[in-house]
Structures are given as C-alpha cells and as structure tokens.
Design a protein around this motif. Structure first.
Motif, mmCIF file in Angstrom:
data_model
loop_
_atom_site.group_PDB
_atom_site.id
_atom_site.type_symbol
_atom_site.label_atom_id
_atom_site.label_comp_id
_atom_site.label_asym_id
_atom_site.label_seq_id
_atom_site.Cartn_x
_atom_site.Cartn_y
_atom_site.Cartn_z
ATOM 1 N N LEU A 1 -14.548 -16.850 -22.449
ATOM 2 C CA LEU A 1 -13.861 -17.677 -21.448
ATOM 3 C C LEU A 1 -12.422 -17.208 -21.239
ATOM 4 N N ILE A 2 -11.762 -16.818 -22.326
ATOM 5 C CA ILE A 2 -10.381 -16.324 -22.213
ATOM 6 C C ILE A 2 -10.366 -15.025 -21.421
ATOM 7 N N GLU A 3 -11.302 -14.156 -21.722
ATOM 8 C CA GLU A 3 -11.345 -12.863 -21.041
ATOM 9 C C GLU A 3 -11.605 -13.039 -19.546
ATOM 10 N N GLU B 1 -10.694 -15.551 -17.744
ATOM 11 C CA GLU B 1 -9.531 -16.191 -17.109
ATOM 12 C C GLU B 1 -8.319 -15.245 -17.049
ATOM 13 N N ARG B 2 -8.271 -14.301 -17.975
ATOM 14 C CA ARG B 2 -7.099 -13.429 -18.143
ATOM 15 C C ARG B 2 -6.891 -12.497 -16.950
ATOM 16 N N LYS B 3 -5.633 -12.427 -16.468
ATOM 17 C CA LYS B 3 -5.299 -11.466 -15.400
ATOM 18 C C LYS B 3 -4.791 -10.176 -16.040
ATOM 19 N N ASN B 4 -4.735 -9.127 -15.235
ATOM 20 C CA ASN B 4 -4.385 -7.808 -15.788
ATOM 21 C C ASN B 4 -3.029 -7.751 -16.467
ATOM 22 N N ASN B 5 -2.078 -8.547 -15.968
ATOM 23 C CA ASN B 5 -0.731 -8.496 -16.554
ATOM 24 C C ASN B 5 -0.586 -9.437 -17.757
ATOM 25 N N GLU B 6 -1.682 -10.050 -18.177
ATOM 26 C CA GLU B 6 -1.613 -10.989 -19.303
ATOM 27 C C GLU B 6 -2.286 -10.374 -20.537
ATOM 28 N N GLU B 7 -1.657 -10.651 -21.707
ATOM 29 C CA GLU B 7 -2.183 -10.105 -22.961
ATOM 30 C C GLU B 7 -2.530 -11.279 -23.878
ATOM 31 N N VAL B 8 -3.775 -11.324 -24.336
ATOM 32 C CA VAL B 8 -4.157 -12.383 -25.285
ATOM 33 C C VAL B 8 -4.632 -11.720 -26.575
ATOM 34 N N LEU B 9 -3.901 -11.955 -27.653
ATOM 35 C CA LEU B 9 -4.263 -11.376 -28.953
ATOM 36 C C LEU B 9 -5.023 -12.414 -29.759
ATOM 37 N N ILE B 10 -6.214 -12.039 -30.213
ATOM 38 C CA ILE B 10 -7.016 -12.930 -31.063
ATOM 39 C C ILE B 10 -7.422 -12.118 -32.295
ATOM 40 N N PRO B 11 -7.169 -12.645 -33.499
ATOM 41 C CA PRO B 11 -7.523 -11.863 -34.695
ATOM 42 C C PRO B 11 -9.031 -11.687 -34.821
ATOM 43 N N SER B 12 -9.455 -10.726 -35.634
ATOM 44 C CA SER B 12 -10.882 -10.574 -35.937
ATOM 45 C C SER B 12 -11.346 -11.856 -36.630
ATOM 46 N N PRO B 13 -12.664 -12.169 -36.583
ATOM 47 C CA PRO B 13 -13.129 -13.432 -37.176
ATOM 48 C C PRO B 13 -12.673 -13.629 -38.629
ATOM 49 N N LEU B 14 -12.669 -12.574 -39.440
ATOM 50 C CA LEU B 14 -12.236 -12.724 -40.837
ATOM 51 C C LEU B 14 -10.781 -13.183 -40.912
ATOM 52 N N GLU C 1 -18.734 -26.108 -24.016
ATOM 53 C CA GLU C 1 -18.057 -25.668 -22.785
ATOM 54 C C GLU C 1 -16.833 -26.536 -22.499
ATOM 55 N N ARG C 2 -17.006 -27.842 -22.622
ATOM 56 C CA ARG C 2 -15.891 -28.752 -22.325
ATOM 57 C C ARG C 2 -14.787 -28.652 -23.369
ATOM 58 N N ALA C 3 -15.170 -28.539 -24.640
ATOM 59 C CA ALA C 3 -14.173 -28.442 -25.711
ATOM 60 C C ALA C 3 -13.319 -27.186 -25.525
ATOM 61 N N LEU C 4 -13.966 -26.079 -25.198
ATOM 62 C CA LEU C 4 -13.245 -24.802 -25.084
ATOM 63 C C LEU C 4 -12.471 -24.707 -23.772
ATOM 64 N N GLU C 5 -13.031 -25.301 -22.729
ATOM 65 C CA GLU C 5 -12.380 -25.239 -21.411
ATOM 66 C C GLU C 5 -10.962 -25.797 -21.474
ATOM 67 N N LEU C 6 -10.776 -26.905 -22.212
ATOM 68 C CA LEU C 6 -9.437 -27.498 -22.329
ATOM 69 C C LEU C 6 -8.469 -26.531 -23.026
ATOM 70 N N LEU C 7 -8.959 -25.845 -24.047
ATOM 71 C CA LEU C 7 -8.098 -24.887 -24.768
ATOM 72 C C LEU C 7 -7.633 -23.771 -23.837
ATOM 73 N N VAL C 8 -8.581 -23.242 -23.079
ATOM 74 C CA VAL C 8 -8.275 -22.115 -22.185
ATOM 75 C C VAL C 8 -7.299 -22.563 -21.094
ATOM 76 N N ARG C 9 -7.568 -23.748 -20.533
ATOM 77 C CA ARG C 9 -6.710 -24.269 -19.455
ATOM 78 C C ARG C 9 -5.275 -24.488 -19.958
ATOM 79 N N ARG C 10 -5.122 -25.128 -21.106
ATOM 80 C CA ARG C 10 -3.774 -25.409 -21.636
ATOM 81 C C ARG C 10 -3.041 -24.103 -21.977
#
Ligand code: KG4
Length: 333
Positions: free
Chosen positions: A283-285, A287-300, A246-255
């Motif tokens: 966590l990203i989802e 935090e994300r607001k409607n006007n924000e787009e976050v693209l994350i590739p498939s795991p592969l 939780e702590r490791a990922l929280e910093l990524l999302v916040r930054r």
C-alpha cells in the motif's frame, strides 16, 4: 574520549518488553552481531506479555546473550567504546534487566553509558541496513504498544504529530486474532489469513476520516469486526480479516503521507512490529510518488532488537551526550 580501534564500537542491550537482545555495532552503521531471544512461546498461552514472566526470562538470558554477541564479533569488553540500553518506555521490571547490566559494564570498563528511547531506536533501524542516517524525516512507529507519528529533526529531537487515542494498531491485530482463535502474536497470522480471501472486498467503513486530524484510533474498528463476526458467524474469516486489515493499514498510509506532504519532508521511516506487514508495504509503494522516499527495515529489524539500540546510541556518542545512571519509568511515547 579516545576511540580504542579508530572505529567506534558500541554494545547495545534491549529488554523493554518480550525480546532480550545484545548487539555489537561499529560506527552506528555496521552490525557485527545481533543476538535476539524471543519470549513469544512463554507468553503465547496468555495471549499477551506477562510482565513478571518477561523480567524473569530477561534475567535468565541476558548474560549469555552478551557473551554470544561479543564472541560472534570476536571482541572483548575492553574493546568497547560505549554501552547502551533502552531506558524508556517499557515494562519497568523488564527495562531494569538490560539497563542494570549496561550500568555494570559501564562502571567496570569505565566507558560511557547511553540510555535510549526505544521508539527512537526503532526509527533508526533502516540506517543499519545500508541507508545513511539523514534528518529530518517523518517517522511512523507501529507496534503492539504504540502507534505514533513524529517529525524527527535529529537525535533526541522527536516532535509528536499524532498518536492513537486508544488501542495501538498491533494490539488491534492481536485482539482480532484472539477473537477468531488464530493465536498470538496476531499480526502475522491475520496477514496470512487475509491473503487467502477470495472475495478481497472491503466492507468496513474508513476510520478517522477528518483530513486535519493527526490522531489514530483502533478500538472502534476492532469492535466493529467482533460485532460483525457475532452477526455473521458463518462468513469466511479470511474475507473478514482482509477487510479489517485493509482499513487498519489504510489509516496508517493516509496519516503518513499527509504528514509528509503537509510538512514538505519527503523522507519517511516506518518501523516497529507492524511494519513487517507485507500488505502495508504494498500500500505504501502504490501511494509513494517518485520524489518520496519511504524507508522500512527488513522484517527482522522491525521487531525489538539491540542493534537499533547500539545504532542510535552512536549518534549520541559522537555528540558526547551520555547518561546518568537514571531510569525514567514514567516516560510515555
Ligand atoms: O515492535 P514489536 O515486536 O513489539 C512491541 O509491541 O513492542 O511489535 C509486536 C506487534 C504485535 O502486536 C504483532 O501482532 C505485530 O507487531 N505484528 C504485525 C505483523 N508482525 C508483527 N502486525 C501486522 N502484520 C504483521 N505481519
């Protein structure tokens, strides 16, 4: 420069760390083949990548992978418009394998050679999965060797916003996993153990809390986890890794969101091995607001692969930015 088929066909090669890969991509968007050989089993017993073993394994596999990628695409070397390979950053002995192969193909077929920044290629991965390439965006690159945030203005135009001052986030997952005795690579193992936590309580403090700081740091959190385990040897390990994750990922999302909101650039790309983490996506989802787009590739496509190399190279090809036969072994992220 005349395209051979009306479409631009690129062969990408990748061997910067512990995956050997060859891929054929059309027009920088459509993957015809993406052959990947993972060396994880070879490095498992050392709990990390052994450079000499890595380069030897790349050398053994690369020709077969190139043949497989072309066969699967039903193409020949003479159909290619360009050939691309990672030329930075990475393990020098490993980088040389794909790069030298690409040089040979470029020379023999008289087609352009494109040398690729591996980190930029990772951030291109979502554009091979149905999203049109669009600049600028905020790029978060998270892997075993890198944790860095960029403003990406265009191909070759990555402005560093902040990076880790010590360990990469994936490295922290790997070290915690090793300490607990889970195995290597640690990220997926820590993630699945964390899911078993019944407590789901976060008891490690937040890290790097200064809102104006753009850097990352994971060495302190990793040490805190190890000390906590020493002092509480009987505590359920799932509860401990839950709190760590939780702590490791929280910093990524916040930054990530701070950089986006401060710059007014509401398109974000998150890539690299750690981007495969399912909890990070949750966590990203949230935090994300409607006007924000976050693209994350498939795991592969989060792991090292040559499709992303061929993909970003198309952007260079159409801008006629080609490479000399140089290799940059001093490059840092
Ligand atoms: O990008 P990558 O395949 O290779 C390089 O480091 O270049 O990333 C591998 C890293 C490893 O540290 C691995 O533990 C981490 O990505 N990783 C994860 C997950 N899957 C892989 N970390 C957290 N959660 C995951 N699900």
């Amino acid at each position: 420069m005349k395209e051979k088929s009306g479409k631009i066909i690129g062969l990408g090669l990748e061997s910067s760390c512990d995956e050997t890969s060859a891929s054929v991509v059309v027009d920088g968007r459509k993957i015809l083949s993406n052959r990947i050989y993972s060396q994880v089993e070879l490095h498992c017993e050392y709990s990390g990548v052994v450079p000499e073993i890595a380069s030897r394994a790349h050398l053994e596999k690369i020709n077969t992978l190139i043949e497989m990628a072309l066969d699967e695409s039903r193409l020949k070397f003479s159909d290619l418009d360009y050939v691309a390979a990672t030329n930075r950053p990475g393990l020098t002995g490993s980088l040389l394998i794909a790069l030298q192969s690409a040089k040979a193909i470029s020379f023999a077929m008289d087609i352009p050679l494109i040398g690729v920044n591996h980190l930029e290629a990772h951030l291109y991965a979502p554009f091979l999965e149905g999203n049109e390439p669009a600049y600028p965006f905020i790029g978060l690159l998270i892997s075993g060797g890198n944790t860095a945030l960029y403003r990406v203005n265009g191909p070759g135009e990555m402005v560093l916003i902040g990076k880790t001052v010590d360990d990469a986030v994936g490295e922290a997952f790997d070290k915690v996993s090793k300490y607990i005795g889970l195995g290597y690579p640690g990220g997926p193992l820590v993630e699945s153990l964390a899911r078993e936590s019944a407590l789901k309580k976060v008891f490690f403090p937040k890290i790097m809390t200064d809102p104006d700081d753009t850097r990352f740091s994971y060495s302190g959190l990793k040490t805190a986890v190890i000390n906590h385990i020493k002092q509480n040897p009987d505590q359920n390990k799932a509860d401990i890794v839950y709190s760590f994750q939780e702590r490791a990922l929280e910093l990524l999302v916040r930054r990530l969101f701070t950089a986006s909101r401060k710059s007014g650039i509401n398109r974000m790309v998150v890539a690299g091995g750690v981007a495969a983490n399912g909890r990070l996506r949750e966590l990203i989802e949230s935090e994300r607001k409607n006007n924000e787009e976050v693209l994350i590739p498939s795991p592969l496509m989060c792991t090292d692969n040559a499709a992303m190399i061929a993909g970003i190279s198309y952007q260079y090809y159409i801008r006629k930015i080609f490479d000399s036969y140089a290799i940059d072994v001093s490059a840092k992220p």
